[in-house]
Design a protein around this motif. Structure first.
Motif, PDB file in Angstrom:
ATOM      1  N   UNK A  53       0.842  -1.203   0.000  1.00 41.57           N
ATOM      2  CA  UNK A  53       0.000   0.000   0.000  1.00 41.57           C
ATOM      3  C   UNK A  53       0.874   1.249   0.000  1.00 41.57           C
ATOM      4  N   UNK A  54       0.718   2.118  -0.998  1.00 43.25           N
ATOM      5  CA  UNK A  54       1.529   3.337  -1.032  1.00 43.25           C
ATOM      6  C   UNK A  54       1.142   4.297   0.095  1.00 43.25           C
ATOM      7  N   UNK A  96      -2.425  -8.133  -8.861  1.00 47.75           N
ATOM      8  CA  UNK A  96      -1.559  -7.065  -9.357  1.00 47.75           C
ATOM      9  C   UNK A  96      -2.240  -6.309 -10.500  1.00 47.75           C
ATOM     10  N   UNK A  97      -2.921  -7.031 -11.372  1.00 46.55           N
ATOM     11  CA  UNK A  97      -3.613  -6.411 -12.496  1.00 46.55           C
ATOM     12  C   UNK A  97      -4.767  -5.525 -12.049  1.00 46.55           C
ATOM     13  N   UNK A  98      -5.480  -5.938 -11.007  1.00 45.54           N
ATOM     14  CA  UNK A  98      -6.698  -5.240 -10.607  1.00 45.54           C
ATOM     15  C   UNK A  98      -6.449  -4.063  -9.667  1.00 45.54           C
ATOM     16  N   UNK A  99      -5.225  -3.939  -9.163  1.00 45.76           N
ATOM     17  CA  UNK A  99      -4.922  -2.831  -8.256  1.00 45.76           C
ATOM     18  C   UNK A  99      -3.900  -1.917  -8.921  1.00 45.76           C
ATOM     19  N   UNK A 100      -4.333  -0.777  -9.392  1.00 47.11           N
ATOM     20  CA  UNK A 100      -3.419   0.106 -10.103  1.00 47.11           C
ATOM     21  C   UNK A 100      -2.446   0.827  -9.165  1.00 47.11           C
ATOM     22  N   UNK A 101      -2.692   0.742  -7.855  1.00 50.61           N
ATOM     23  CA  UNK A 101      -1.827   1.455  -6.920  1.00 50.61           C
ATOM     24  C   UNK A 101      -0.788   0.542  -6.250  1.00 50.61           C
ATOM     25  N   UNK A 102      -0.841  -0.740  -6.529  1.00 50.13           N
ATOM     26  CA  UNK A 102       0.080  -1.644  -5.850  1.00 50.13           C
ATOM     27  C   UNK A 102       1.167  -2.137  -6.801  1.00 50.13           C
ATOM     28  N   UNK A 103       2.341  -2.456  -6.259  1.00 49.64           N
ATOM     29  CA  UNK A 103       3.462  -2.936  -7.068  1.00 49.64           C
ATOM     30  C   UNK A 103       3.857  -4.364  -6.698  1.00 49.64           C
ATOM     31  N   UNK A 104       3.162  -4.930  -5.712  1.00 52.46           N
ATOM     32  CA  UNK A 104       3.533  -6.256  -5.233  1.00 52.46           C
ATOM     33  C   UNK A 104       2.301  -6.946  -4.655  1.00 52.46           C
ATOM     34  N   UNK A 105       2.041  -8.170  -5.092  1.00 55.14           N
ATOM     35  CA  UNK A 105       0.920  -8.949  -4.562  1.00 55.14           C
ATOM     36  C   UNK A 105       1.435 -10.306  -4.116  1.00 55.14           C
ATOM     37  N   UNK A 106       0.969 -10.763  -2.967  1.00 57.06           N
ATOM     38  CA  UNK A 106       1.407 -12.049  -2.419  1.00 57.06           C
ATOM     39  C   UNK A 106       0.190 -12.895  -2.058  1.00 57.06           C
ATOM     40  N   UNK A 107       0.253 -14.161  -2.416  1.00 53.94           N
ATOM     41  CA  UNK A 107      -0.794 -15.115  -2.048  1.00 53.94           C
ATOM     42  C   UNK A 107      -0.105 -16.355  -1.501  1.00 53.94           C
ATOM     43  N   UNK A 108      -0.517 -16.794  -0.329  1.00 56.26           N
ATOM     44  CA  UNK A 108       0.051 -18.017   0.238  1.00 56.26           C
ATOM     45  C   UNK A 108      -1.070 -18.922   0.721  1.00 56.26           C
ATOM     46  N   UNK A 131       1.797 -31.229   5.897  1.00 62.02           N
ATOM     47  CA  UNK A 131       1.309 -29.858   5.707  1.00 62.02           C
ATOM     48  C   UNK A 131       1.960 -29.280   4.454  1.00 62.02           C
ATOM     49  N   UNK A 132       1.140 -28.981   3.456  1.00 63.83           N
ATOM     50  CA  UNK A 132       1.642 -28.327   2.241  1.00 63.83           C
ATOM     51  C   UNK A 132       1.702 -26.825   2.489  1.00 63.83           C
ATOM     52  N   UNK A 133       2.779 -26.194   2.058  1.00 64.40           N
ATOM     53  CA  UNK A 133       2.870 -24.732   2.080  1.00 64.40           C
ATOM     54  C   UNK A 133       3.214 -24.267   0.671  1.00 64.40           C
ATOM     55  N   UNK A 134       2.463 -23.304   0.185  1.00 67.14           N
ATOM     56  CA  UNK A 134       2.714 -22.771  -1.155  1.00 67.14           C
ATOM     57  C   UNK A 134       2.465 -21.271  -1.135  1.00 67.14           C
ATOM     58  N   UNK A 135       3.161 -20.560  -2.011  1.00 72.91           N
ATOM     59  CA  UNK A 135       2.965 -19.112  -2.086  1.00 72.91           C
ATOM     60  C   UNK A 135       3.448 -18.598  -3.431  1.00 72.91           C
ATOM     61  N   UNK A 136       3.099 -17.357  -3.716  1.00 73.64           N
ATOM     62  CA  UNK A 136       3.571 -16.696  -4.930  1.00 73.64           C
ATOM     63  C   UNK A 136       3.626 -15.198  -4.683  1.00 73.64           C
ATOM     64  N   UNK A 137       4.604 -14.559  -5.286  1.00 72.91           N
ATOM     65  CA  UNK A 137       4.736 -13.104  -5.225  1.00 72.91           C
ATOM     66  C   UNK A 137       4.818 -12.573  -6.650  1.00 72.91           C
ATOM     67  N   UNK A 138       3.892 -11.675  -6.985  1.00 72.10           N
ATOM     68  CA  UNK A 138       3.852 -11.097  -8.331  1.00 72.10           C
ATOM     69  C   UNK A 138       4.265  -9.634  -8.265  1.00 72.10           C
ATOM     70  N   UNK A 139       5.199  -9.237  -9.136  1.00 70.67           N
ATOM     71  CA  UNK A 139       5.614  -7.847  -9.295  1.00 70.67           C
ATOM     72  C   UNK A 139       5.680  -7.553 -10.790  1.00 70.67           C
ATOM     73  N   UNK A 140       6.034  -6.320 -11.133  1.00 75.70           N
ATOM     74  CA  UNK A 140       6.168  -5.978 -12.547  1.00 75.70           C
ATOM     75  C   UNK A 140       7.285  -6.769 -13.216  1.00 75.70           C
ATOM     76  N   UNK A 141       8.251  -7.229 -12.433  1.00 74.72           N
ATOM     77  CA  UNK A 141       9.363  -8.014 -12.988  1.00 74.72           C
ATOM     78  C   UNK A 141       8.965  -9.450 -13.296  1.00 74.72           C
TER      79      UNK A 141
END
Length: 309
Positions: A53-54, A96-108, A131-141
């Motif tokens: 959040x900016x 990340x696509x739906x939030x024009x104000x954010x530069x980083x989205x994380x889902x775990x 116990x399975x653990x999974x996550x992803x981080x999306x940025x412009x890169x």
């Protein structure tokens, strides 16, 4: 007459400080994992969803986050995915696509996974949970995905076992047993050491599609301890686990290093910038405290260290 509801989240905050992660936790969803020529596995997964959040914005669109996560996870429930980390990656990219104000989205996500296996001595079918653990981080890169597991096993302390060996050797010498026989006996019959229930965690994070099989992750983590444990065990199975664990005594540090060897053996195809997280926690049986060791390392560094380059 309709009233326009104010978008309070879009206003400026009183204190203009940006936030690293804002989102929702405890989102329960069913997820289907596809298997070739078999029915898909259905998992009850708990998700966490965050965006950054900016400083100029008061809050995130919480309802939009829930809308997106509902949309992607409902699709994942209807259309079976092949990897749980891909479910997280899809959701993070949509956020990340739906939030024009954010530069980083994380889902775990975390979920309990059940595998069938055979007991080691009596060859009976049983189940064990992971116990399975999974996550992803999306940025412009781009997007980095992580897949891993937390497993339970057994360890035996080499230090207490060493004291038992010394005691046994002294007693056998007192009984005038020949040195050669003493050595052969102690080599064949492992001596007592205090045992512990061990908890191993192994995760692999990489960009793109690193092609990491969750079952391989589970096996590497389980085999890094002194012995595997089994939900159902007859006496021959119990004897097998006791003998195997005492024949393979390991400190908590040894378990992490064994995991490192297993990672290189099983996942040698991973790129140099893949990040490996290895952790071991042992529930001590003769102390009130527990033991813990861990390492977070890039694959390139791990290769250099293990291979002695």
């Amino acid at each position: 007459m309709s009233h326009q509801l104010p978008d309070v989240q879009a206003t400026g905050p009183e204190v203009t400080v940006g936030l690293s992660r804002v989102g929702v936790t405890g989102v329960d969803k069913l997820v289907k994992i596809a298997r070739a020529d078999k029915r898909p596995i259905v998992l009850m997964a708990e998700f966490e969803v965050y965006v950054d959040l900016p400083s100029w914005r008061k809050g995130i669109d919480m309802s939009r986050n829930m809308e997106v996560i509902d949309e992607i996870l409902e699709e994942a429930t209807r259309e079976a995915a092949f990897r749980v980390e891909d479910v997280c990656g899809d959701a993070a990219e949509r956020l990340l696509e739906k939030h024009d104000y954010t530069s980083r989205a994380q889902v775990s996500m975390e979920a309990e996974f059940v595998r069938r296996e055979q007991t080691p001595a009596t060859d009976r079918e049983t189940q064990h949970t992971v116990d399975i653990v999974a996550s992803a981080t999306a940025t412009e890169e781009g997007t980095r995905e992580e897949i891993g597991a937390r497993v339970v096993g057994m360890t035996v302390c080499p230090c207490s076992q060493g004291m038992s060996v010394a005691r046994a050797k002294q007693k056998l010498e007192d009984l005038d047993v020949p040195e050669e026989t003493i050595t052969e006996f102690l080599d064949e019959i492992p001596q007592p050491g205090h045992s512990q229930r061990g908890h191993a965690t192994l995760t692999v994070e990489a960009a793109g599609d690193p092609d990491v099989d969750l079952n391989d992750v589970i096996d590497v983590a389980r085999d890094a301890m002194s012995a595997r444990i089994y939900n159902m065990a007859k006496r021959p199975d119990e004897d097998h686990m006791t003998f195997e664990s005492h024949s393979n005594a390991k400190f908590v540090e040894d378990c992490v290093r064994s995991m490192a060897e297993g990672v290189l053996e099983r996942f040698d195809h991973l790129p140099d910038d893949a990040v490996i997280t290895m952790a071991q926690s042992n529930d001590e049986s003769i102390h009130q405290h527990n033991a813990h060791a861990e390492r977070v390392v890039e694959m390139a560094t791990l290769r250099e260290e293990v291979n002695g380059d």
